[in-house]
Design a protein around this motif. Structure first.
Motif, short mmCIF file in Angstrom:
data_model
loop_
_atom_site.label_atom_id
_atom_site.label_comp_id
_atom_site.label_asym_id
_atom_site.label_seq_id
_atom_site.Cartn_x
_atom_site.Cartn_y
_atom_site.Cartn_z
N GLU A 66 0.84 -1.21 0.00
CA GLU A 66 0.00 0.00 0.00
C GLU A 66 0.87 1.25 0.00
O GLU A 66 0.54 2.24 -0.65
CB GLU A 66 -0.92 0.01 1.23
CG GLU A 66 -1.97 -1.09 1.26
CD GLU A 66 -1.46 -2.42 1.81
OE1 GLU A 66 -0.25 -2.53 2.15
OE2 GLU A 66 -2.26 -3.37 1.91
N THR A 67 1.99 1.21 0.74
CA THR A 67 2.91 2.35 0.77
C THR A 67 3.55 2.53 -0.60
O THR A 67 3.61 3.64 -1.14
CB THR A 67 4.01 2.12 1.83
OG1 THR A 67 3.37 1.94 3.09
CG2 THR A 67 5.00 3.26 1.89
N PRO A 167 -3.73 -3.23 6.32
CA PRO A 167 -2.80 -2.09 6.47
C PRO A 167 -3.10 -1.19 7.67
O PRO A 167 -2.33 -0.27 7.96
CB PRO A 167 -2.96 -1.31 5.17
CG PRO A 167 -4.17 -1.82 4.52
CD PRO A 167 -4.43 -3.21 5.03
N CYS A 175 2.16 2.57 6.08
CA CYS A 175 0.96 2.32 5.27
C CYS A 175 -0.30 2.73 6.02
O CYS A 175 -1.28 3.12 5.41
CB CYS A 175 0.89 0.89 4.75
SG CYS A 175 0.54 -0.33 5.96
#
Ligand code: UDP
Length: 463
Positions: A66-67, A167, A175
């Motif tokens: 996600e990051t 997350p 994240c």
């Protein structure tokens, strides 16, 4: 793939039903073979554009998916602005639609003089969570998993903290911060299009469909599921021939999505559990991952090694009359549409969930990562179309439990209950997509907004 497939379906719909053209922009970093095959199978009215690679080498190797996606989106803003400027020299561009990890690219659209919509490929419950996350976070004094009370989102089944979006499970992780940022940024959208439909989460739909100051209008336009792609590889369709030879509703489909993997120990338990159940099965087998890493194939669905070598000794031989094994990737929508398929061990990815609903196949929920665990809660306790599995104390689902739930789903009273519920949802989903149905109308409203905003009402068919 889980984000690209519904986005592409959305593009197909606005092209075929509403007379637009569409351009899909993708990250260079996610350009797997599976993705490239999928993109090149799209109709010619949909163009594709692979954005230039950006370096993420400054991120720690442990940075979450996600990051990575969020940082990549930010770094691509200038490239997206210039791609949009280019498009504008050739077309009347009416709108820009960003994926849920791409909310920062709203800035690129703004710089190019366009308004943005958010395309949310998962459900209303997850949208509700992210929209409220900045506020929830401000009042949170511990980790979600430490909460004594479940998280109560308006109109949604209560979600135990342990089952909340993966997350969000470590508040110190980058994240987590990105998800809060996205939740804030979503409010800048002109509209939010969600790949869900009213009947699967009726109360949440009622609340989110209702206008609220400071929140963009929400349009449930689903279920949009994969249609007619050639991502299914040649030579992999033996499984469909095999299904042709099986009795109606007799086969359990077992798959963990486009990126999910199991540990070797868990994979063994699945194999023995299926064997013990005595039910027919079609299993999409992937090479196992290290403990705790359920998404190691996220960007490339291809197993790195032959996955069958990891199966228990003699398993293939012993189950050859009732089992079909497929390596890494199956033509899933065709499998779910087949009359022989009667149940699905599903990772509760939202696309797979919608696909199973559209085809009326009940599930055993086996969530792994992302929002899958909270989906599993909603599907069993809210929508009522899923059976849950009990884990052992060591976190592994044992073979006896697997065999028991498989038999219940395929032959038991519980199975009947979830089967009849999924049949109702199948009907409702089809109604919504018909001309004049709720999903069609929601999409028509978005289209009208684009046409009006661009002053090109007369240039397009349908008004
Ligand atoms: N899929 C497929 N064959 C496979 C595994 C997955 O066609 O063997 C497709 C599936 O039909 C769905 C998508 O990949 O459209 C997976 O999306 P989902 O949201 O269910 O889960 P994710 O892959 O994001 O975990």
């Amino acid at each position: 793939m889980g984000h690209l497939i519904p986005l592409a379906e959305f593009a197909k719909l606005i092209v075929s039903k509403h007379g637009f053209t569409a351009t899909i922009m993708t990250f260079a970093s996610t350009a797997s073979k599976t993705q490239q095959a999928f993109l090149s199978s799209l109709p010619s009215s949909i163009s594709t554009l692979s954005l230039p690679p950006v370096s993420l080498s400054d991120l720690p190797p442990s940075a979450a998916i996600e990051t990575r996606m969020s940082v990549e989106a930010v770094r691509l803003i200038p490239s997206i602005t210039s791609a949009l400027e280019q498009l504008k020299t050739r077309h009347t561009v009416v709108g820009f639609v960003a994926d849920l990890f791409g909310a920062d690219t709203f800035d690129a659209a703004r710089d190019a003089g366009l308004r943005s919509c958010l395309f949310f490929p998962t459900n209303l419950m997850t949208l509700s969570l992210l929209l409220q996350l900045p506020e929830i976070d401000a009042n949170l004094t511990c980790e979600f998993k430490e909460l004594v009370e479940p998280v109560k989102l308006p109109g949604c089944v209560p979600i135990p903290g342990t089952e909340i979006l993966s997350p969000l499970q470590d508040r110190s992780n980058e994240c987590y911060k990105w998800m809060i940022h996205h939740g804030q940024k979503y409010r800048e959208a002109e509209a939010i299009l969600v790949n869900s439909f009213d009947e699967i989460e009726p109360e949440a739909a009622k609340i989110l469909r209702h206008p609220e100051p400071g929140r963009p209008p929400v349009y449930p336009i689903g279920p949009l599921i994969q249609t007619g792609s050639t991502v299914d590889k040649a030579g992999r369709e033996e499984c469909l021939d095999w299904l042709d030879k099986q009795p109606a509703n007799s086969v359990l489909y077992v798959s963990f999505g486009s990126g999910g993997t199991l540990t070797k120990e868990q994979m063994d338990e699945v194999a023995y559990g299926l064997e013990l159940s005595g039910q027919r099965f079609l299993w999409v087998v992937r090479s196992p991952s290290d403990a705790g890493d359920f998404s190691s194939n996220y960007y490339d669905a291809e197993s790195k090694k032959d996955p069958f070598v990891f199966l228990p000794e003699g398993f293939r031989e012993r189950t050859k009359d009732i089992g079909m094994l497929v390596s890494s990737w199956a033509p899933q929508t065709k499998v779910l549409a087949h009359k022989a398929t009667g149940g699905y061990v599903c990772h509760c990815g939202w696309n797979s969930t919608l696909e199973t609903v559209v085809h009326g196949v009940p599930i055993i929920a086996w969530p792994l990562f992302a929002e899958q665990k909270q989906n599993a809660v909603m599907l069993s306790e809210g929508a009522g179309i899923a059976l849950r599995l009990e884990k052992r104390e060591d976190g592994v689902v044992g073979r006896e439990e697997i065999a028991k739930k498989v038999k219940q789903l395929m032959e038991g009273a519980e199975g009947k209950r979830v089967r009849s519920k999924v049949a109702e949802l199948k009907e409702a989903a089809a109604e919504g997509l018909k001309e004049g149905g709720a999903a069609s109308q929601a999409l028509a409203e978005v289209v009208a907004m684009w046409k009006k905003g661009s002053g090109c009402e007369r240039d397009l068919p349908n008004g």
